[in-house]
Design an enzyme around this catalytic site. Structure first.
Site, PDB file in Angstrom:
ATOM      1  N   TYR A 103      11.459 -13.616  75.246  1.00 16.22           N
ATOM      2  CA  TYR A 103      12.995 -13.398  74.921  1.00 16.22           C
ATOM      3  C   TYR A 103      13.366 -13.540  73.238  1.00 16.22           C
ATOM      4  CZ  TYR A 103      17.944 -14.697  74.904  1.00 16.22           C
ATOM      5  OH  TYR A 103      19.234 -14.600  74.864  1.00 16.22           O
ATOM      6  N   TRP A 105      16.374 -11.857  70.338  1.00 15.33           N
ATOM      7  CA  TRP A 105      17.412 -10.937  69.905  1.00 15.33           C
ATOM      8  C   TRP A 105      16.661  -9.426  69.018  1.00 15.33           C
ATOM      9  CZ3 TRP A 105      22.635 -10.220  69.525  1.00 15.33           C
ATOM     10  CH2 TRP A 105      23.532 -10.881  70.335  1.00 15.33           C
TER      11      TRP A 105
HETATM   12  N1  MGD Z   1      20.443 -25.763  70.320  1.00 16.76           N
HETATM   13  C1  MGD Z   1      20.830 -24.661  70.756  1.00 16.76           C
HETATM   14  N2  MGD Z   1      19.727 -23.663  70.981  1.00 16.76           N
HETATM   15  C2  MGD Z   1      20.156 -22.385  71.262  1.00 16.76           C
HETATM   16  C3  MGD Z   1      21.481 -22.157  71.495  1.00 16.76           C
HETATM   17  C4  MGD Z   1      22.494 -22.947  71.143  1.00 16.76           C
HETATM   18  O1  MGD Z   1      23.468 -22.726  71.323  1.00 16.76           O
HETATM   19  N3  MGD Z   1      22.104 -24.289  70.916  1.00 16.76           N
HETATM   20  N4  MGD Z   1      21.512 -20.627  71.496  1.00 16.76           N
HETATM   21  C5  MGD Z   1      20.626 -19.709  72.519  1.00 16.76           C
HETATM   22  C6  MGD Z   1      21.163 -18.558  72.301  1.00 16.76           C
HETATM   23  S1  MGD Z   1      22.686 -17.934  72.894  1.00 16.76           S
HETATM   24  C7  MGD Z   1      20.158 -17.476  71.995  1.00 16.76           C
HETATM   25  S2  MGD Z   1      20.685 -15.924  72.074  1.00 16.76           S
HETATM   26  C8  MGD Z   1      18.860 -17.953  71.416  1.00 16.76           C
HETATM   27  C9  MGD Z   1      18.346 -16.915  70.375  1.00 16.76           C
HETATM   28  O2  MGD Z   1      16.970 -16.964  69.937  1.00 16.76           O
HETATM   29  P1  MGD Z   1      16.206 -15.721  69.475  1.00 16.76           P
HETATM   30  O3  MGD Z   1      16.811 -14.298  69.841  1.00 16.76           O
HETATM   31  O4  MGD Z   1      14.955 -15.869  69.612  1.00 16.76           O
HETATM   32  O5  MGD Z   1      16.432 -15.991  67.904  1.00 16.76           O
HETATM   33  P2  MGD Z   1      16.415 -15.053  66.659  1.00 16.76           P
HETATM   34  O6  MGD Z   1      16.291 -15.739  65.462  1.00 16.76           O
HETATM   35  O7  MGD Z   1      17.521 -14.180  66.727  1.00 16.76           O
HETATM   36  O8  MGD Z   1      14.987 -14.432  66.943  1.00 16.76           O
HETATM   37  C10 MGD Z   1      14.735 -13.096  66.907  1.00 16.76           C
HETATM   38  C11 MGD Z   1      13.348 -12.670  66.189  1.00 16.76           C
HETATM   39  O9  MGD Z   1      13.054 -11.463  66.093  1.00 16.76           O
HETATM   40  C12 MGD Z   1      12.436 -11.203  64.877  1.00 16.76           C
HETATM   41  N5  MGD Z   1      12.572  -9.703  64.814  1.00 16.76           N
HETATM   42  C13 MGD Z   1      13.803  -9.107  64.323  1.00 16.76           C
HETATM   43  N6  MGD Z   1      13.550  -7.724  64.120  1.00 16.76           N
HETATM   44  C14 MGD Z   1      12.279  -7.513  64.809  1.00 16.76           C
HETATM   45  C15 MGD Z   1      11.397  -6.356  64.988  1.00 16.76           C
HETATM   46  O10 MGD Z   1      11.885  -5.320  64.762  1.00 16.76           O
HETATM   47  N7  MGD Z   1      10.397  -6.706  65.240  1.00 16.76           N
HETATM   48  C16 MGD Z   1       9.843  -7.719  65.673  1.00 16.76           C
HETATM   49  N8  MGD Z   1       8.488  -7.843  66.144  1.00 16.76           N
HETATM   50  N9  MGD Z   1      10.550  -9.035  65.558  1.00 16.76           N
HETATM   51  C17 MGD Z   1      11.661  -8.632  65.111  1.00 16.76           C
HETATM   52  C18 MGD Z   1      13.190 -11.965  63.812  1.00 16.76           C
HETATM   53  O11 MGD Z   1      12.301 -12.178  62.777  1.00 16.76           O
HETATM   54  C19 MGD Z   1      13.440 -13.380  64.790  1.00 16.76           C
HETATM   55  O12 MGD Z   1      12.237 -14.227  64.478  1.00 16.76           O
HETATM   56  O13 MGD Z   1      18.928 -19.241  70.894  1.00 16.76           O
HETATM   57  C20 MGD Z   1      19.106 -20.069  71.910  1.00 16.76           C
HETATM   58  N10 MGD Z   1      19.226 -21.493  71.425  1.00 16.76           N
HETATM   59  N1  MGD Z   2      27.391 -16.161  63.277  1.00 17.28           N
HETATM   60  C1  MGD Z   2      26.665 -15.994  64.442  1.00 17.28           C
HETATM   61  N2  MGD Z   2      27.314 -15.563  65.595  1.00 17.28           N
HETATM   62  C2  MGD Z   2      26.675 -15.549  66.707  1.00 17.28           C
HETATM   63  C3  MGD Z   2      25.333 -15.837  66.789  1.00 17.28           C
HETATM   64  C4  MGD Z   2      24.766 -16.291  65.695  1.00 17.28           C
HETATM   65  O1  MGD Z   2      23.553 -16.918  65.789  1.00 17.28           O
HETATM   66  N3  MGD Z   2      25.457 -16.610  64.469  1.00 17.28           N
HETATM   67  N4  MGD Z   2      24.700 -15.556  68.114  1.00 17.28           N
HETATM   68  C5  MGD Z   2      25.308 -14.667  69.205  1.00 17.28           C
HETATM   69  C6  MGD Z   2      24.904 -15.337  70.313  1.00 17.28           C
HETATM   70  S1  MGD Z   2      23.297 -14.945  70.925  1.00 17.28           S
HETATM   71  C7  MGD Z   2      25.890 -15.804  71.550  1.00 17.28           C
HETATM   72  S2  MGD Z   2      24.933 -16.174  73.002  1.00 17.28           S
HETATM   73  C8  MGD Z   2      27.123 -16.366  71.093  1.00 17.28           C
HETATM   74  C9  MGD Z   2      27.427 -17.571  71.805  1.00 17.28           C
HETATM   75  O2  MGD Z   2      28.772 -17.853  71.441  1.00 17.28           O
HETATM   76  P1  MGD Z   2      29.288 -19.146  71.918  1.00 17.28           P
HETATM   77  O3  MGD Z   2      28.858 -19.482  73.094  1.00 17.28           O
HETATM   78  O4  MGD Z   2      30.873 -18.865  72.085  1.00 17.28           O
HETATM   79  O5  MGD Z   2      29.436 -19.864  70.831  1.00 17.28           O
HETATM   80  P2  MGD Z   2      28.758 -21.523  70.279  1.00 17.28           P
HETATM   81  O6  MGD Z   2      28.964 -21.745  69.114  1.00 17.28           O
HETATM   82  O7  MGD Z   2      27.434 -21.780  71.092  1.00 17.28           O
HETATM   83  O8  MGD Z   2      29.763 -22.329  71.183  1.00 17.28           O
HETATM   84  C10 MGD Z   2      31.090 -22.108  71.275  1.00 17.28           C
HETATM   85  C11 MGD Z   2      31.872 -23.222  71.267  1.00 17.28           C
HETATM   86  O9  MGD Z   2      31.844 -24.227  72.202  1.00 17.28           O
HETATM   87  C12 MGD Z   2      32.050 -25.646  71.970  1.00 17.28           C
HETATM   88  N5  MGD Z   2      31.936 -26.570  72.529  1.00 17.28           N
HETATM   89  C13 MGD Z   2      30.566 -27.109  72.715  1.00 17.28           C
HETATM   90  N6  MGD Z   2      30.667 -28.013  73.663  1.00 17.28           N
HETATM   91  C14 MGD Z   2      31.496 -27.658  74.408  1.00 17.28           C
HETATM   92  C15 MGD Z   2      32.217 -28.358  75.538  1.00 17.28           C
HETATM   93  O10 MGD Z   2      31.699 -29.269  76.095  1.00 17.28           O
HETATM   94  N7  MGD Z   2      33.610 -28.078  75.865  1.00 17.28           N
HETATM   95  C16 MGD Z   2      34.327 -27.154  75.273  1.00 17.28           C
HETATM   96  N8  MGD Z   2      35.244 -26.949  75.550  1.00 17.28           N
HETATM   97  N9  MGD Z   2      33.766 -26.481  73.988  1.00 17.28           N
HETATM   98  C17 MGD Z   2      32.529 -26.818  73.795  1.00 17.28           C
HETATM   99  C18 MGD Z   2      31.815 -25.442  70.371  1.00 17.28           C
HETATM  100  O11 MGD Z   2      32.673 -26.345  69.770  1.00 17.28           O
HETATM  101  C19 MGD Z   2      31.911 -23.948  69.869  1.00 17.28           C
HETATM  102  O12 MGD Z   2      32.979 -23.882  69.023  1.00 17.28           O
HETATM  103  O13 MGD Z   2      27.102 -16.156  69.712  1.00 17.28           O
HETATM  104  C20 MGD Z   2      26.812 -14.854  68.990  1.00 17.28           C
HETATM  105  N10 MGD Z   2      27.496 -14.994  67.667  1.00 17.28           N
HETATM  106 MO    MO Z   3      22.747 -15.790  72.886  1.00 20.19          MO
END
Ligand code: MGD
Ligand code: MGD
Ligand code: MO
Length: 753
Positions: A103, A105
């Site tokens: 998994y 991005w």
């Molecule tokens: N505590 C907490 N944890 C969370 C979340 C949260 O809200 N709270 N959010 C979750 C969510 S929504 C998500 S989507 C995940 C995201 O988790 P990930 O998608 O695993 O996070 P990224 O840092 O985007 O990892 C992408 C990796 O791909 C590598 N990469 C980029 N381009 C290339 C390429 O061309 N080739 C190769 N081989 N590698 C490449 C980058 O260097 C990077 O290390 O994290 C989750 N974890």
């Molecule tokens: N800059 C930036 N943007 C991103 C990403 C990134 O890594 N960096 N990651 C992308 C990815 S993979 C994803 S999945 C999206 C995720 O997008 P979201 O899920 O919308 O983003 P989060 O920051 O995880 O959480 C959104 C909000 O939820 C609120 N929240 C937390 N717990 C609770 C709760 O119990 N109740 C309520 N009502 N609110 C709560 C937090 O205060 C926060 O403001 O973002 C995307 N956009």
């Molecule tokens: Mo995500």
């Protein structure tokens, strides 16, 4: 002019430039992009040549995986090792022992999508155990087909267009807020950022946005600072109050929903003895009951959009708030009308609700995976630790596979997974871990074989997003750093060694694949009534803007217009407010209708405890670009910054800029305190993505950089969806007066040549 693109935006440059300029026409280029080149060209952070772990070369099967040094090896040797390991594992244990779930991005660009390349190769090699759903919205992905008869993807695709909300809505009830911070991002790339301007437009049009979240975020109007994890209680109370006022839309409920009677009995307390009154909810949510009654009365009179950020369901029992929110929208009866109803994910990424035509552009052709086994994506540590063990998922009892080879490409589990110290223990179980990476992430540091990949800045590709009006030919801006190779080239090397080269490449080189994808795109465009230029013209001009790209969709419009002719694909053909199928599963953690279920921790804090919110970082995409200028400049004392309320700081004796240590039963980390009054006093907010850097200080191993996932809980949100529960987490905080260790992640690991 040349172009390139990332998930955080599109860019232009001239040959010889060393910095990028945001694409002309983007009204709000992302902050994240400012750190891209410096991260991608940071030779301390980049993997410069193929390496193998010393212990593994000497026969260690994994015990030393999380703390070892590396040996530089040549590409031929590295590819021989990768191919022979793959072959050994499939011959010895069968293909299901290979985990290709991988998994993450990865990068934007149609062709060089790392996982697509890897899965194509692994599928041709006999198959692999895959993963299902995402860390973003696994809960919704499993729940929505039951309750609205749509996949989450299909629902995203028909999300009511943002401009319609501006025109027709009075109140946006924004659970989790609507944020331009997260809307910097679009999976697969974006040519524009319109959510920031949309938030301005809402304000200018007098649309009231009520932000319901523990943090204020960018909220400008009302902010209801709800206790984390309690939204379903608030929503049930709003429904209760609307019922008390007799303002529920009975006609909508009868025509378009099934199971309302059961939900109504629950809300009124007839089925469990607890009426879900505003007073009842006020105590759970830590809100004033009169605010709930006032809000309910307003909702009953106004045009309302119930909007939920994806983060809502990344929590224990995450099904409940998003299902309850849907129920509230049904009670208000405005689903299917312009600008009102129910939305999931406005602002969570840019294109949710974008008023754009959908064009299903082609991508790298996949190959059927012969192995049916999969795991719910966030159950990776469970699977590695407990092969064969049973678990319940979406109505089935399944068993974890016995994984012997893990191949990770384009993702960083040592960023994204919860309870990273547990993941470290699990990570020692497989016999071999291979990682393709361009950067020395914590995952790359925990691999047996690291295959250095290029970044998008070092290769040609095509940016085309099904919800974006612009296509870009992405041109390489730099030569590859060190010995990095494109993932495609890496997998061609593996394919050659397994006798799969012809099947993998179909006789095409990279340019041949780009031409092939373009030729298919020309057919897709034709079917949508417009013509794309020939490949050479596209490559030379670099940019193509779609004609007539605007389309304003309304979610559920067809169904609401003709409910019998356009039945939903649910058990009743309608929106299910009580779902017989889910109820029949008999799950203790997900009943047949939305309900208030207390989270595994945090329903009652003890003195000294805080809720930890770990949302998305403003300066990077997850862990990507953490070693770049923009993310580094935002750190304090080199650590990730954690927001805390001045009242909390006073009780802890912490001043702005001090280092603090956060502790949970899972682990501990250091971070820098930033005093802010825009979050609840019982909450701490530490964004995700600081590179995991565990070090032992005074006998205790802690992450010294500020990665919240050493604190979070590795548990499924319910046995329905098994989504991650990153946002449910209780921690303790204290001022840190111990030594301030130098960061290890800012230097490459030890590599012998
Ligand atoms: N505590 C907490 N944890 C969370 C979340 C949260 O809200 N709270 N959010 C979750 C969510 S929504 C998500 S989507 C995940 C995201 O988790 P990930 O998608 O695993 O996070 P990224 O840092 O985007 O990892 C992408 C990796 O791909 C590598 N990469 C980029 N381009 C290339 C390429 O061309 N080739 C190769 N081989 N590698 C490449 C980058 O260097 C990077 O290390 O994290 C989750 N974890
Ligand atoms: N800059 C930036 N943007 C991103 C990403 C990134 O890594 N960096 N990651 C992308 C990815 S993979 C994803 S999945 C999206 C995720 O997008 P979201 O899920 O919308 O983003 P989060 O920051 O995880 O959480 C959104 C909000 O939820 C609120 N929240 C937390 N717990 C609770 C709760 O119990 N109740 C309520 N009502 N609110 C709560 C937090 O205060 C926060 O403001 O973002 C995307 N956009
Ligand atoms: Mo995500």
């Amino acid at each position: 002019m040349k172009y390139t693109a990332a998930h955080w935006g599109s860019y232009q440059f001239e040959v010889g430039d060393t910095e990028l300029t945001p694409l002309s026409g983007d009204p709000a280029p992302s902050r994240i992009g400012r750190g891209w080149v410096s991260a991608a060209r940071n030779s301390n952070a980049r993997v410069m040549s193929p390496v193998a772990r010393k212990g593994w070369l000497n026969g260690d099967k994994g015990a030393g995986r999380c703390d070892d040094s590396f040996v530089e090896i040549g590409w031929d040797h590295a590819l021989d090792l990768a191919a022979s390991e793959l072959d050994r594992v499939r011959q010895t244990y069968g293909n299901a022992a290979i985990f290709g779930g991988s998994y993450g991005w990865s990068s934007a660009g149609r062709f060089h999508h790392a996982q697509s390349q890897m899965r194509r190769l692994l599928a041709l090699a006999g198959g692999f155990t895959s993963s299902r759903e995402t860390y973003s919205h696994a809960t919704a992905e499993v729940l929505f087909p039951h309750i609205i008869g749509l996949s989450n993807r299909a629902f995203q695709d028909q999300m009511t267009a943002m401009p319609l909300v501006t025109q027709h809505c009075d109140i946006v009830l924004a659970f989790g807020g609507i944020s331009a911070r997260t809307a910097q991002i679009t999976a697969a790339g974006t040519s524009t950022h319109e959510v920031g301007p949309w938030i301005d437009a809402l304000k200018d049009s007098g649309v009231r946005v009520v932000t319901i979240a523990p943090e204020r975020g960018e909220a400008r109007d009302d902010w209801m600072a709800i206790r984390p994890g309690t939204d379903s209680a608030l929503i049930l109370a709003l429904i209760h109050e609307i019922l008390r006022l007799g303002r529920e839309d009975r006609k909508f409920l009868e025509t378009y929903t099934s199971g309302w009677a059961e939900l109504e009995r629950y809300v009124r307390g007839q089925s469990d003895g607890t009426p879900k009154t505003p007073e009842w909810a006020a105590a759970i949510c830590d809100l004033d009951a009169t605010i709930i009654t006032t809000l309910a009365a307003e909702l009953a009179r106004k045009n309302v959009m119930v909007s939920m950020a994806w983060g809502m369901q990344r929590a224990d029992h995450g099904e409940q708030p998003i299902w309850a929110g849907l129920a509230l929208a049904c009670v208000l009866g405005q689903i299917g009308q312009p600008g009102t109803g129910y939305a999931f994910g406005y602002g969570s990424t840019t294109p949710v609700g974008r008023a754009a035509k959908l064009i299903p552009w082609p991508s790298l052709p996949g190959v059927q995976n012969a192995v049916p086994d999969f795991i719910p994506v966030a159950r990776i540590a469970d699977a590695l630790l407990n092969p064969g063990a049973p678990y319940v998922y979406n109505g089935e009892t399944r068993h974890y596979p016995d994984l012997r080879l893990v191949w990770w490409t384009g993702g960083n589990p040592f960023h994204h997974h919860q309870d990273l110290f547990r993941l470290e223990r699990a990570w020692c179980r497989p016999e071999t871990v291979i990682v393709n990476e361009h950067s020395w992430t914590a995952t790359a540091r925990r691999a047996d074989l690291v295959l250095p990949a290029t970044t998008p800045l070092e290769r040609d590709d095509i940016m085309m997003n099904r919800r974006d009006p612009t296509l870009l030919y992405m041109s390489a801006m730099f030569e590859p750093l060190g010995k990095a190779r494109d993932d495609h080239t890496i997998f061609v090397g593996v394919a050659e060694r397994l006798g799969l080269q012809e099947a993998f490449t179909e006789g095409r080189d990279t340019d041949g694949w780009l031409r092939h994808i373009w030729a298919q795109s020309q057919e897709v465009a034709q079917a949508h009534g417009f013509a794309l230029p020939d490949f050479e013209t596209f490559r030379n001009t670099g940019r193509f803007d779609l004609p007539d790209a605007v389309e304003e969709r309304i979610a559920f419009k067809r169904f609401v217009g003709a409910p019998d002719a356009h039945k939903l694909a649910t058990e009743s053909g309608k929106i299910t407010l009580f779902n017989e199928t889910i109820a029949a599963m008999g799950l203790p953690d997900c009943p047949g209708h939305p309900a208030w279920l207390a989270p595994v921790e945090g329903a009652h804090l003890k003195p000294g405890e805080f809720h930890l919110i770990s949302g998305q970082p403003a300066t990077r995409l997850h862990s990507q670009n953490d070693m770049g200028r923009e993310a580094q400049a935002a750190k304090r004392q080199g650590r990730e910054v954690c927001a805390l309320h001045p009242e909390a700081a006073a009780t802890l004796g912490v001043r702005d800029g001090d280092l603090i240590k956060l502790t949970s039963p899972r682990g501990a980390c250091l971070c820098a305190a930033e005093l802010r009054d825009d979050l609840r006093a019982d909450c701490l907010s530490l964004p995700t993505g600081a590179w995991f850097d565990p070090q032992t200080i005074n006998g205790e191993t802690i992450d010294v950089h500020g990665n919240p996932n050493v604190l979070t809980i590795d548990q499924g949100c319910s046995s329905l969806s098994q989504g991650n529960i990153a946002h449910t987490c209780v921690v303790r905080a204290e001022k840190w007066d111990g030594p301030v260790p130098a960061m290890r992640v800012t230097r490459p690991p030890t590599i012998e040549t």
